[in-house]
Design an enzyme around this catalytic site. Structure first.
Site, PDB file in Angstrom:
ATOM      1  N   SER A  39       0.827  -1.047  -0.134  1.00  0.00           N
ATOM      2  CA  SER A  39       0.038   0.056   0.165  1.00  0.00           C
ATOM      3  C   SER A  39       0.972   1.238  -0.040  1.00  0.00           C
ATOM      4  O   SER A  39       1.741   1.491   0.889  1.00  0.00           O
ATOM      5  CB  SER A  39      -0.947  -0.004   1.177  1.00  0.00           C
ATOM      6  OG  SER A  39      -1.857  -1.057   1.235  1.00  0.00           O
ATOM      7  N   HIS A  70      -3.466   1.002  -4.445  1.00  0.00           N
ATOM      8  CA  HIS A  70      -2.810  -0.083  -5.308  1.00  0.00           C
ATOM      9  C   HIS A  70      -3.324   0.155  -6.901  1.00  0.00           C
ATOM     10  O   HIS A  70      -4.574   0.059  -7.047  1.00  0.00           O
ATOM     11  CB  HIS A  70      -3.537  -1.518  -4.820  1.00  0.00           C
ATOM     12  CG  HIS A  70      -2.899  -1.807  -3.462  1.00  0.00           C
ATOM     13  ND1 HIS A  70      -1.927  -2.771  -3.347  1.00  0.00           N
ATOM     14  CD2 HIS A  70      -3.256  -1.410  -2.255  1.00  0.00           C
ATOM     15  CE1 HIS A  70      -1.568  -3.004  -2.130  1.00  0.00           C
ATOM     16  NE2 HIS A  70      -2.447  -2.115  -1.435  1.00  0.00           N
ATOM     17  N   HIS A  92      -5.589  -9.166  -1.667  1.00  0.00           N
ATOM     18  CA  HIS A  92      -5.782  -9.456  -0.035  1.00  0.00           C
ATOM     19  C   HIS A  92      -6.830 -10.434   0.102  1.00  0.00           C
ATOM     20  O   HIS A  92      -7.790 -10.145  -0.726  1.00  0.00           O
ATOM     21  CB  HIS A  92      -5.702  -8.094   0.582  1.00  0.00           C
ATOM     22  CG  HIS A  92      -4.848  -7.140   0.212  1.00  0.00           C
ATOM     23  ND1 HIS A  92      -4.795  -6.300  -0.683  1.00  0.00           N
ATOM     24  CD2 HIS A  92      -3.667  -6.684   1.067  1.00  0.00           C
ATOM     25  CE1 HIS A  92      -3.972  -5.230  -0.729  1.00  0.00           C
ATOM     26  NE2 HIS A  92      -3.411  -5.625   0.226  1.00  0.00           N
ATOM     27  N   TYR A  94      -9.080  -9.942   2.109  1.00  0.00           N
ATOM     28  CA  TYR A  94     -10.173  -9.169   2.663  1.00  0.00           C
ATOM     29  C   TYR A  94     -10.880  -8.549   1.325  1.00  0.00           C
ATOM     30  O   TYR A  94     -12.077  -8.264   1.507  1.00  0.00           O
ATOM     31  CB  TYR A  94      -9.716  -8.068   3.648  1.00  0.00           C
ATOM     32  CG  TYR A  94      -9.093  -6.969   3.152  1.00  0.00           C
ATOM     33  CD1 TYR A  94      -9.108  -6.172   2.084  1.00  0.00           C
ATOM     34  CD2 TYR A  94      -7.694  -6.910   3.470  1.00  0.00           C
ATOM     35  CE1 TYR A  94      -8.671  -5.013   1.589  1.00  0.00           C
ATOM     36  CE2 TYR A  94      -6.587  -5.915   3.124  1.00  0.00           C
ATOM     37  CZ  TYR A  94      -7.118  -4.974   2.109  1.00  0.00           C
ATOM     38  OH  TYR A  94      -6.323  -4.212   1.756  1.00  0.00           O
ATOM     39  N   GLU A  95     -10.450  -8.716   0.223  1.00  0.00           N
ATOM     40  CA  GLU A  95     -11.126  -8.281  -1.047  1.00  0.00           C
ATOM     41  C   GLU A  95     -12.068  -9.256  -1.347  1.00  0.00           C
ATOM     42  O   GLU A  95     -12.921  -9.085  -2.364  1.00  0.00           O
ATOM     43  CB  GLU A  95     -10.036  -8.142  -1.891  1.00  0.00           C
ATOM     44  CG  GLU A  95      -9.308  -6.692  -2.134  1.00  0.00           C
ATOM     45  CD  GLU A  95      -8.157  -6.628  -2.922  1.00  0.00           C
ATOM     46  OE1 GLU A  95      -8.371  -5.914  -3.965  1.00  0.00           O
ATOM     47  OE2 GLU A  95      -6.977  -7.055  -2.504  1.00  0.00           O
ATOM     48  N   ALA A 122       2.898  -2.298   4.143  1.00  0.00           N
ATOM     49  CA  ALA A 122       2.669  -1.565   5.086  1.00  0.00           C
ATOM     50  C   ALA A 122       2.191  -2.295   6.202  1.00  0.00           C
ATOM     51  O   ALA A 122       1.469  -3.028   6.244  1.00  0.00           O
ATOM     52  CB  ALA A 122       1.808  -0.067   4.958  1.00  0.00           C
ATOM     53  N   MET A 225      -1.897  -7.245   6.681  1.00  0.00           N
ATOM     54  CA  MET A 225      -2.870  -8.117   6.136  1.00  0.00           C
ATOM     55  C   MET A 225      -2.378  -8.668   4.561  1.00  0.00           C
ATOM     56  O   MET A 225      -3.213  -8.786   3.738  1.00  0.00           O
ATOM     57  CB  MET A 225      -4.248  -7.208   5.758  1.00  0.00           C
ATOM     58  CG  MET A 225      -4.707  -6.399   7.100  1.00  0.00           C
ATOM     59  SD  MET A 225      -6.072  -5.226   6.616  1.00  0.00           S
ATOM     60  CE  MET A 225      -6.331  -4.473   8.139  1.00  0.00           C
ATOM     61  N   SER A 226      -1.178  -8.958   4.589  1.00  0.00           N
ATOM     62  CA  SER A 226      -0.596  -9.341   3.247  1.00  0.00           C
ATOM     63  C   SER A 226       0.574 -10.122   3.453  1.00  0.00           C
ATOM     64  O   SER A 226       1.048 -10.579   4.353  1.00  0.00           O
ATOM     65  CB  SER A 226      -0.465  -8.109   2.508  1.00  0.00           C
ATOM     66  OG  SER A 226       0.699  -7.430   2.838  1.00  0.00           O
ATOM     67  N   ASN A 249       2.040   2.910  10.841  1.00  0.00           N
ATOM     68  CA  ASN A 249       1.305   3.547  12.142  1.00  0.00           C
ATOM     69  C   ASN A 249       1.563   2.440  13.306  1.00  0.00           C
ATOM     70  O   ASN A 249       2.355   1.595  12.930  1.00  0.00           O
ATOM     71  CB  ASN A 249      -0.125   3.323  11.689  1.00  0.00           C
ATOM     72  CG  ASN A 249      -0.530   2.079  11.470  1.00  0.00           C
ATOM     73  OD1 ASN A 249      -0.236   1.447  10.252  1.00  0.00           O
ATOM     74  ND2 ASN A 249      -1.164   1.361  12.293  1.00  0.00           N
ATOM     75  N   HIS A 263      -6.515   3.953   7.036  1.00  0.00           N
ATOM     76  CA  HIS A 263      -5.694   3.857   5.787  1.00  0.00           C
ATOM     77  C   HIS A 263      -4.976   4.944   5.264  1.00  0.00           C
ATOM     78  O   HIS A 263      -3.914   4.826   4.564  1.00  0.00           O
ATOM     79  CB  HIS A 263      -6.785   3.236   4.968  1.00  0.00           C
ATOM     80  CG  HIS A 263      -6.213   2.780   3.669  1.00  0.00           C
ATOM     81  ND1 HIS A 263      -5.264   1.631   3.560  1.00  0.00           N
ATOM     82  CD2 HIS A 263      -6.144   2.771   2.430  1.00  0.00           C
ATOM     83  CE1 HIS A 263      -4.812   1.263   2.393  1.00  0.00           C
ATOM     84  NE2 HIS A 263      -5.313   1.911   1.662  1.00  0.00           N
TER      85      HIS A 263
HETATM   86  N1  HPA Z   1      -2.765  -3.254  11.269  1.00  0.00           N
HETATM   87  C1  HPA Z   1      -3.133  -4.122  10.180  1.00  0.00           C
HETATM   88  N2  HPA Z   1      -2.699  -3.808   9.002  1.00  0.00           N
HETATM   89  C2  HPA Z   1      -2.171  -2.665   8.741  1.00  0.00           C
HETATM   90  C3  HPA Z   1      -1.787  -1.818   9.737  1.00  0.00           C
HETATM   91  C4  HPA Z   1      -2.082  -2.012  11.085  1.00  0.00           C
HETATM   92  O1  HPA Z   1      -2.072  -1.272  12.150  1.00  0.00           O
HETATM   93  N3  HPA Z   1      -0.953  -0.653   9.257  1.00  0.00           N
HETATM   94  C5  HPA Z   1      -0.888  -1.097   7.868  1.00  0.00           C
HETATM   95  N4  HPA Z   1      -1.493  -2.227   7.553  1.00  0.00           N
END
Ligand code: HPA
Length: 296
Positions: A39, A70, A92, A94-95, A122, A225-226, A249, A263
């Site tokens: 991302s 993306h 992903h 979740y898609e 990320a 998540m990847s 983050n 996001h």
């Molecule tokens: N959690 C899950 N997936 C993420 C995060 C997070 O804090 N930051 C970027 N992708």
């Protein structure tokens, strides 16, 4: 007797071969390095010389990117003289795609001749020493969906790709990790380059505070998540893997905190930090040697 294709939707040998053949007949590039951009980290694809771009929607059997940040295209070209193929945007769980489908590109890369996979993502920082903007070399992973039987290798094994029970204790290539640290020293990046354990979850909701605390206790340094599904499929097929997490983050671990994962922050950190990550990866690619098991 069942055939493999009765079970697997999305990444059978025949489907992957058809996609690889289509791509190879539409480009002169014969990639040896495959790159997956996370991302907000698609800038790596822009470093490729003489780029040739294929929109995912034009590639037979390919899913489409549905996530903001993306681009949804495959870019062929050379990076520091090495023929590469780069996914500008990944898929992903979740898609909503089947897990086999989201890893189809990795098998297609294998059939096109790719030997080394470089993946970026990320991730939220669980390790309390990590700062936003740090870059973590992934040394190991915790595959939470895998604990529940969600694996891209579930279903009959196709021996043409790899063995039924692939080893994962050496998933993240030691020599490539060492190379990353050497390159970071040369580039003056040591103060923000980390090495740690990445935990994958299904998403798309970010974690609760209790979940972050649990993952931290389990030994995870970053959560996302990847990547892990791609690594499992790549290792199954005998490709070397290297992966980086940009800490976009800090995972929220404290009930008094006002911070909230979102996001936009993930993408903004990518925009601010991507250049360092791109320099690191491209310098590493320049040093890669192929066709010799003893070289990087
Ligand atoms: N959690 C899950 N997936 C993420 C995060 C997070 O804090 N930051 C970027 N992708």
């Amino acid at each position: 007797m069942f055939s493999v294709s009765e079970f697997i939707s999305g990444n059978s040998y025949e489907e992957c071969q058809a996609t690889a053949d289509w791509l190879l007949s539409n480009t002169q590039v014969r990639p040896i390095v495959g790159i997956v951009c996370g991302s907000g980290l698609g800038g790596l694809a822009k470093m490729l010389k003489d780029p040739q771009v294929f929109k995912y929607s034009d590639i037979p059997n390919f899913p489409r990117s549905t996530v903001h940040g993306h681009a949804g295209q495959l870019v062929f070209g050379t990076l520091k003289g090495k023929p590469c193929v780069c996914m500008q945007g990944r898929f992903h769980l979740y898609e909503g795609y089947p897990i086999q489908k989201i890893t189809l590109p990795v098998r297609v890369f294998k059939l096109m001749g790719v030997e080394t996979m470089i993946m970026t993502n990320a991730a939220g920082g669980l390790n309390q020493d990590y700062k936003v903007g740090d870059v973590m070399v992934i040394k190991d992973h915790i595959n939470m969906p895998g604990f529940a039987g969600v694996s891209p290798l579930a279903g009959p094994n196709d021996d043409r790709f790899g063995v039924r029970f692939p080893c994962m204790s050496d998933a993240y290539d030691r020599e490539l990790r060492e190379l990353a640290h050497d390159v970071a020293t040369e580039l003056g990046y040591n103060d923000f380059l980390r090495e740690g354990v990445y935990c994958v979850l299904g998403g798309p909701s970010f974690e609760t505070i209790a979940e972050c605390r649990m993952l931290h206790m389990l030994g995870a340094d970053a959560v996302g998540m990847s990547t892990v599904h791609e690594v499992i499929v790549a290792r199954h097929a005998g490709m070397r893997c290297f992966a980086l997490s940009l800490i976009s983050n800090r995972a929220v671990m404290d009930y008094d905190s006002q911070e909230k994962a979102n996001h936009e922050e993930v993408l903004e950190t990518g925009r601010q930090t991507a250049e360092k990550l791109e320099n690191l990866v491209s310098t590493m690619v320049a040093r890669l040697e192929h066709g010799n098991d003893n070289a990087f």
